[in-house]
Structure formats: C-alpha cells, structure tokens
Design an enzyme around this catalytic site. Structure first.
Site, PDB file in Angstrom:
ATOM      1  N   ARG A   1      11.711  -3.759   1.950  1.00 57.08           N
ATOM      2  CA  ARG A   1      10.301  -3.776   1.516  1.00 57.08           C
ATOM      3  C   ARG A   1       9.963  -5.039   0.733  1.00 57.08           C
ATOM      4  NH1 ARG A   1       7.856   1.552   1.939  1.00 57.08           N
ATOM      5  NH2 ARG A   1       8.623   2.089   3.977  1.00 57.08           N
TER       6      ARG A   1
ATOM      7  N   ARG B   1      -4.036  -6.341   2.836  1.00 60.51           N
ATOM      8  CA  ARG B   1      -4.068  -4.905   3.120  1.00 60.51           C
ATOM      9  C   ARG B   1      -5.447  -4.300   2.831  1.00 60.51           C
ATOM     10  NH1 ARG B   1      -4.082  -0.315   4.652  1.00 60.51           N
ATOM     11  NH2 ARG B   1      -2.703   1.373   4.013  1.00 60.51           N
TER      12      ARG B   1
ATOM     13  N   TYR C   1      10.310  12.899  10.951  1.00 62.59           N
ATOM     14  CA  TYR C   1       8.874  12.620  10.760  1.00 62.59           C
ATOM     15  C   TYR C   1       8.025  13.271  11.844  1.00 62.59           C
ATOM     16  CZ  TYR C   1       9.463   9.245   6.977  1.00 62.59           C
ATOM     17  OH  TYR C   1       9.731   8.662   5.778  1.00 62.59           O
TER      18      TYR C   1
ATOM     19  N   ASP D   1       6.607  -0.922  11.040  1.00 64.45           N
ATOM     20  CA  ASP D   1       7.047   0.344  10.439  1.00 64.45           C
ATOM     21  C   ASP D   1       7.912   1.081  11.446  1.00 64.45           C
ATOM     22  OD1 ASP D   1       6.332   1.987   7.845  1.00 64.45           O
ATOM     23  OD2 ASP D   1       6.601   3.404   9.480  1.00 64.45           O
TER      24      ASP D   1
ATOM     25  N   ARG E   1       3.402  -3.853  -1.024  1.00 61.63           N
ATOM     26  CA  ARG E   1       2.272  -3.779  -1.967  1.00 61.63           C
ATOM     27  C   ARG E   1       2.565  -4.303  -3.364  1.00 61.63           C
ATOM     28  NH1 ARG E   1       1.093   2.360  -1.078  1.00 61.63           N
ATOM     29  NH2 ARG E   1       3.319   2.196  -0.699  1.00 61.63           N
TER      30      ARG E   1
END
Ligand code: 1CP
Length: 360
Positions: free
Chosen positions: A33, A46, A160, A82, A37
C-alpha cells in the site's frame, strides 16, 4: 520478451537480486500500500475519481503508482490496482465505498450462483486495462526500480465473493468449505485458472515480479489451508512459471504473502515461490527456520510502528534487520500502510533500512 518491447534498462535491480537470493549492496525496501490514501497527492486524485475508474485508466493508475517513488527512494513500484478486479472480470459487481472499503451488492449465496460466473477465457481479456497500465508504467518508470504485478490468492478472492466485504469471522465463506467442499473446489479452480492467465498477462505486459496476496490465511488452520489454499497457490506458481518459460519470457521471481498464515510457512517454503512474505506476528528467526535457508523472506514491521517517532522507527528497523539478516531479505511492513499515517514515517522507515543495511 518483455525487454524486446523496448522498455528502458533497469537501473536498480536490488529487489530482483535479493528475490533470487543473490548478494546486494544493501537490503531492498518497498512497502505494501505504498500508493494509497496516506499520500495527500493520492487523495487529491482519488477525490476526483471513483476507485475502480482509477484502476481502469492506465494513465491514472500509472500516475498514482509513481507517486511514492517520487517521494521516497524505494526499490520497487507496485502497480496500482486491486485484487478484486478478478471477481469483477468473472462477472460480479464490486463497489468501493469511501470509509467502508469494497462491497459486493450481490455476493455468492450458494453453489447454484457459480453458474453465473464466466470462465477465464472471457474474464482475462476484460483485464486488458491492467496490462495497459503495467506497460505504460514500465515505460514511465524509466528503469528507476522494477515493477511488481499482483493478484489475490484463490481462497482470499473466494472469501470476498461469498462474504461480499471484509469480515471478522469469514463464517459465510468458511461455511462453504465445510458444507460444500466440492463446490468450493469448483470455485477455487475457476479463480485459479483466471489468475494464472491474469498473471501471465501481467508478465507479458512488463511486470518484473509478482506477489500473490493470501490476505485471509488467518481464518484457516493447517488442515483447511492444505485442502483449500495450498494446492491453488502451488498451481499458480507452477503454471505461471511454466507458461512464462514456454512463451520465451524471462523467469519472474514470485512472492507469496500469507497474512496470518504462520502455521503454513514450512509448507509454503516447499513451493517454487522465491520469496515468502511474513506479517509482524511471526518472529523473523522463526520464519527463517520454518521457511528454510534457501528462500528470501520479506517483511515484517508492524505497520503501527510507523505511528512512533522517527528515532523509535529507526530502532525498530535495526532490530528487524538484525533478526532477518542482510542476505535473502527484502524489507517491508508486515501489512499495508494505513490511510492516517504520516508520509514522514515512511521516509523514516526507508532511511533506517538504508542506514542499517548498507554494506561498507
Ligand atoms: O501500493 C499499493 O499497494 C496499491 C495497490 C493495491 C494493492 C496491492 C491496492 C489499492 N489494493 C491492493 C491489494 C488488496 N486489496 C488486498 C491485498 C493486500 C491486503 O491484504 O491489504 C486486499 C485484501 C484488497 C481488498 C481491499 N481493497 C480492501 C480490504 C477490505 C477488507 O476490509 O477486507 C480495501 C480497503 C481496498 C481498497 C483499496 N485498494 C487499494 C487502495 C489504495 C484502497 C483504498 C480505497 C480508496 O481509496 O477508497
């Protein structure tokens, strides 16, 4: 061959050398990562785009992939994307909800829903935007560092697809393993076949290393892992390596990262992955014993250690590298950066790796 596409020559091969167990002038460092963010320049982009639109735009994916490299002397870039683009390509809808994370509005309810999924032949071409982002980024990186491609491991992706979002217990997904073992294998096979084609596509497009994220290993035990995770992790590595060789492409080091999968480290050490990533719950010396002497290890500072002051980060990094040693080792966190982290803390982490591992 990837090089024949006219990519700029690689000026920093520390990560590739360490992954192959070759000597390096200092330990290579990158972090999971690293594009995300916690960087104000990421939040700026973003704010203007939906998450998956960013993934689907090679120009934007490339831009944010390079952001951390412009700030820190990292030894790798990891393509911005992702793991959940694979279930999307298989025909499932995935939304990224701000503050909540990924959500599947219609997760798989039962084995009958498997009929709705498309096969790898249909799914893989839909991921062309990832391949285009990789090729563009290889050019724009200009050889500063190698580019890592990645995917989710089949059990993690299956979890998921059934849970529809992150989950504390994964009880819906684990229910499948116990109640519908054959259908679970059917689903895992669909994901594996797609993932192999997807990773080979990433190598063709210019990825120089591949990482397979088994982020939900922590929910299994050795018995479930050996039945529902390990065989598919093995197939991915064997088949990607074999197909890459058949295509005449250069062999690509592969990393397997079983988050929470300490119980399976010795089993993973017997697969063909060159690198095994470990999270912070595993003592480096124990990881080395379990994985064996031949593999490269990657990890594993607790990401939350980056909330400490720079001096404490320096000490934690020294302790970590002393335990891992300077050979067959890639410095990283034990999981990804969190959005509220200070970029200066990552700078302190990278500086400390340089300071404590440079060979004189
Ligand atoms: O630099 C980089 O690493 C960026 C590329 C990247 C990678 C490698 C992203 C961007 N996601 C991933 C992998 C990924 N995605 C994993 C494996 C690594 C891990 O264990 O964290 C997983 C589990 C996901 C799924 C996912 N995507 C989650 C976790 C959900 C949960 O609760 O289980 C979340 C929060 C995301 C969103 C996401 N992916 C990436 C970013 C930058 C973000 C934040 C989304 C935003 O901006 O709104």
């Amino acid at each position: 061959m990837a090089e024949e596409k006219g990519f700029p020559p690689l000026k920093n091969d520390r990560l590739l050398r360490a992954a192959r167990g070759e000597p390096v002038d200092r330990v290579p460092v990158w972090v999971m990562r690293q594009a995300g963010r916690y960087l104000p320049e990421f939040r700026e982009v973003r704010a203007q785009h939906d998450f998956f639109s960013m993934c689907r735009s090679p120009e934007i994916a490339c831009q944010v992939t390079l952001q951390p490299l412009d700030r820190f002397p990292l030894d790798a870039a990891i393509i911005f994307s992702d793991i959940l683009v694979v279930p999307q390509a298989l025909g499932m809808e995935v939304q990224m909800k701000p503050g909540e994370g990924p959500v599947f509005p219609s997760p798989l309810q039962g084995p009958e829903d498997l009929a709705q999924l498309c096969g790898p032949g249909v799914a893989c071409p839909k991921l062309q935007y990832v391949f285009d982002a990789i090729t563009l980024t290889r050019h724009r990186l200009a050889g500063r560092a190698p580019l890592i491609g990645f995917c989710g491991a089949p059990w993690t992706i299956m979890a998921y697809m059934i849970e529809g979002k992150g989950s504390k217990t994964m009880s819906n997904a684990k229910c499948w393993l116990y109640r519908y073992p054959e259908d679970s294998h059917r689903l895992l096979k669909i994901i594996t076949d797609t993932t192999v084609a997807y990773l080979v596509g990433q190598v063709k497009a210019g990825a120089q290393l591949l990482q397979v994220f088994e982020s939900h290993a922590e929910h299994l035990d050795l018995g479930l892992f050996e039945e529902f995770a390990l065989p598919y992790l093995k197939r991915i590595c064997d088949e990607v390596k074999d197909q890459v060789a058949t295509l005449g492409l250069p062999d690509i080091p592969m990393i397997v990262f079983p988050k929470g999968g300490h119980y399976a480290l010795s089993q993973l050490g017997r697969l063909r992955y060159e690198v095994v990533g470990v999270d912070w719950t595993v003592e480096p010396t124990v990881a080395r014993q379990l994985v064996g002497p031949d593999k490269t290890l990657q990890g594993n500072l607790d990401p939350c250690a980056l909330y400490a002051d720079p001096k404490a980060i320096d000490e934690a990094v020294k302790d970590m590298v002393d335990k891992f040693g300077r050979d067959k080792y890639i410095a990283n966190l034990g999981h990804g950066m969190y959005p509220d982290m200070d970029p200066q803390s990552l700078a302190a982490f990278v500086t400390a790796v340089h300071k404590h591992t440079t060979k004189s």
